[in-house]
Design a protein around this motif. Structure first.
Motif, short mmCIF file in Angstrom:
data_model
loop_
_atom_site.label_atom_id
_atom_site.label_comp_id
_atom_site.label_asym_id
_atom_site.label_seq_id
_atom_site.Cartn_x
_atom_site.Cartn_y
_atom_site.Cartn_z
N UNK A 112 19.10 79.12 -42.26
CA UNK A 112 19.48 79.18 -40.86
C UNK A 112 20.80 79.93 -40.73
N UNK A 113 21.00 80.48 -39.55
CA UNK A 113 22.26 81.18 -39.28
C UNK A 113 23.39 80.16 -39.20
N UNK A 162 26.44 77.80 -47.75
CA UNK A 162 26.31 79.24 -47.51
C UNK A 162 27.19 80.05 -48.46
N UNK A 163 27.63 79.41 -49.54
CA UNK A 163 28.36 80.08 -50.62
C UNK A 163 27.63 79.76 -51.92
N UNK A 185 39.01 75.60 -41.22
CA UNK A 185 38.53 75.08 -39.94
C UNK A 185 37.24 74.28 -40.11
N UNK A 186 36.95 73.42 -39.11
CA UNK A 186 35.74 72.59 -39.17
C UNK A 186 34.49 73.45 -39.37
N UNK A 187 34.37 74.51 -38.62
CA UNK A 187 33.22 75.40 -38.74
C UNK A 187 33.62 76.60 -39.58
N UNK A 188 33.26 76.55 -40.86
CA UNK A 188 33.63 77.61 -41.79
C UNK A 188 32.64 77.60 -42.96
N UNK A 189 32.69 78.63 -43.81
CA UNK A 189 31.78 78.66 -44.96
C UNK A 189 31.93 77.42 -45.82
N UNK A 190 30.83 77.03 -46.48
CA UNK A 190 30.81 75.82 -47.29
C UNK A 190 30.12 76.08 -48.62
N UNK A 209 29.24 83.88 -40.17
CA UNK A 209 29.26 83.75 -41.62
C UNK A 209 27.87 83.94 -42.18
N UNK A 210 27.79 83.90 -43.50
CA UNK A 210 26.51 84.04 -44.18
C UNK A 210 25.56 82.92 -43.76
#
Length: 170
Positions: free
Chosen positions: A44-45, A15-16, A88-93, A51-52
């Protein structure tokens, strides 16, 4: 298919700079493993954080490598694409690549749960697998990937198919 090759499905997400990183991930996978079987690409969200939107897809490979060797190759590809492992585990990638299935392995293999539990939770994993392997049986289950998607898929997660062009120059 060679006798010593294992078929492995990989979930890719970004998502980056999404198109750039998915293309770079596919190019690196192709360089490491050879021919890829690719699903359509879905948007997908973000799950687990605000996040994006992500681009997600499945790429299948055949390899002689063990699961732990495949995982190390994937981590190297993620790192080469600026993956930040400090957040964090759930963050932008920039790029996330996970093994979803490794041959017909079901249960713990080399310390990893197979098939990856996200297959049963996330539409962006289940639907692309149903796209590429509708009739193939889910390891450890008595239903195909298409049946899994139809009967147990998370249809609350909205997916949008997006146009995606491979760019092998990245």
């Amino acid at each position: 298919m060679g006798a010593d090759l294992t078929t492995v499905s990989l979930s890719l997400g970004s998502n980056i700079e999404r198109y750039r990183h998915i293309n770079r991930g596919l190019n690196a996978l192709e360089a490491a493993f050879g021919a890829l079987l690719c699903s359509p690409v879905y948007e997908s969200e973000a799950v687990g954080f605000d996040g994006n939107a992500f681009l997600n897809m499945i790429a299948a490979i055949e390899t002689e490598h063990s699961l732990s060797e495949v995982v190390q190759i994937l981590k190297n590809i993620e790192d080469q694409n600026g993956r930040d492992r400090q957040g964090p585990k759930f963050s932008p990638r920039t790029l996330d690549i996970d093994v979803v299935t490794y041959g017909n392995a079901a249960g713990e293999l080399e310390g990893v749960e197979m098939p990856r539990p996200e297959l049963f939770k996330n539409a962006f994993v289940a639907l692309p697998l149903a796209d590429i392997w509708p009739d193939r049986m889910v390891p450890g289950r008595t239903l195909s990937f298409l049946e899994l998607w139809q009967q147990e898929g998370n249809h609350r997660q909205e997916l949008r198919a997006v146009e995606f062009r491979r760019d092998r120059t990245l």
